[in-house]
Write an enzyme that holds these catalytic residues in place. Sequence first.
Site, PDB file in Angstrom:
ATOM      1  N   GLU A 102       0.846  -1.203   0.000  1.00 10.62           N
ATOM      2  CA  GLU A 102       0.000   0.000   0.000  1.00 10.62           C
ATOM      3  C   GLU A 102       0.877   1.248   0.000  1.00 10.62           C
ATOM      4  OE1 GLU A 102      -2.413   1.673  -0.733  1.00 10.62           O
ATOM      5  OE2 GLU A 102      -4.048   1.374   0.694  1.00 10.62           O
ATOM      6  N   ASP A 103       0.373   2.306  -0.610  1.00  8.28           N
ATOM      7  CA  ASP A 103       1.128   3.561  -0.647  1.00  8.28           C
ATOM      8  C   ASP A 103       1.038   4.319   0.681  1.00  8.28           C
ATOM      9  OD1 ASP A 103      -1.580   4.170  -0.921  1.00  8.28           O
ATOM     10  OD2 ASP A 103      -1.357   5.337  -2.760  1.00  8.28           O
ATOM     11  N   ASP A 154      -4.199   5.929   5.683  1.00 13.44           N
ATOM     12  CA  ASP A 154      -4.660   7.231   6.187  1.00 13.44           C
ATOM     13  C   ASP A 154      -5.777   6.956   7.205  1.00 13.44           C
ATOM     14  OD1 ASP A 154      -5.097   9.984   6.353  1.00 13.44           O
ATOM     15  OD2 ASP A 154      -6.293  10.073   4.540  1.00 13.44           O
ATOM     16  N   PHE A 187      -1.031  16.629   3.600  1.00 13.31           N
ATOM     17  CA  PHE A 187      -1.293  15.910   2.362  1.00 13.31           C
ATOM     18  C   PHE A 187       0.037  15.574   1.698  1.00 13.31           C
ATOM     19  CE2 PHE A 187      -2.911  14.654  -1.700  1.00 13.31           C
ATOM     20  CZ  PHE A 187      -4.058  13.973  -1.322  1.00 13.31           C
TER      21      PHE A 187
END
Length: 177
Positions: free
Chosen positions: A99-100, A103, A152
């Site tokens: 997974e990147d 969150d 972000f």
Amino acid sequence: MSAQSEVRTLYTRQEIASTINRLAYEIRRDYQNRHPLLVGILKGSFVFMADLVRMLDFPLEVEFIRLSSYHRSSQTTGNVRIVHDLSATVKDRDVLVIEDIVDTGLTTGFLMEYLQKRKPASLKLCAMTDKPARRQMPIKIDYLGFTVPNKFIVGYGLDYDEKFRNLADICVLEVGG
Ligand code: IMP
Ligand code: MG
């Protein structure tokens, strides 16, 4: 405003390379005789996956799954949908999800549950980045690259509105420059 002035480097490409070395060492130690199935979550994991697998010098397979999520940070439940499913069989395989970023955890949580139902021999998670400040669902990350602040994040596969995926560093997108 130019693209350069909007982003600030958080982790350089050199730091990423040494972190990938460490992750590859941990994954090799645990999987080298198990012919694992690495499942990348599109699109964000494609750069990480490409760098990681080239550091893994043992037999493995690569698959990708594409999910789309409609949740907003203000909501407590995710609405995750599979846009492009796996073609390989998961049953009895040693599955490692790539997974990147984790969150809220809703996307990863959905996928882990979805894969678990297909009865893999084992199921673990490798995440390039973790943003724990926004977690809404507990997620066990077995192999973690970086913990990131509640900002972000773009670059190294991560996008903002499909842009910045091609940045070589992991960066913070500064709102309002
Ligand atoms: P979740 O909130 O853990 O379900 O994350 C859902 C998806 O949102 C991730 O897989 C990313 O594709 C995307 N995402 C979450 N936070 C960021 C960020 O900081 N930068 C870029 N994409 C993000
Ligand atoms: Mg993603």
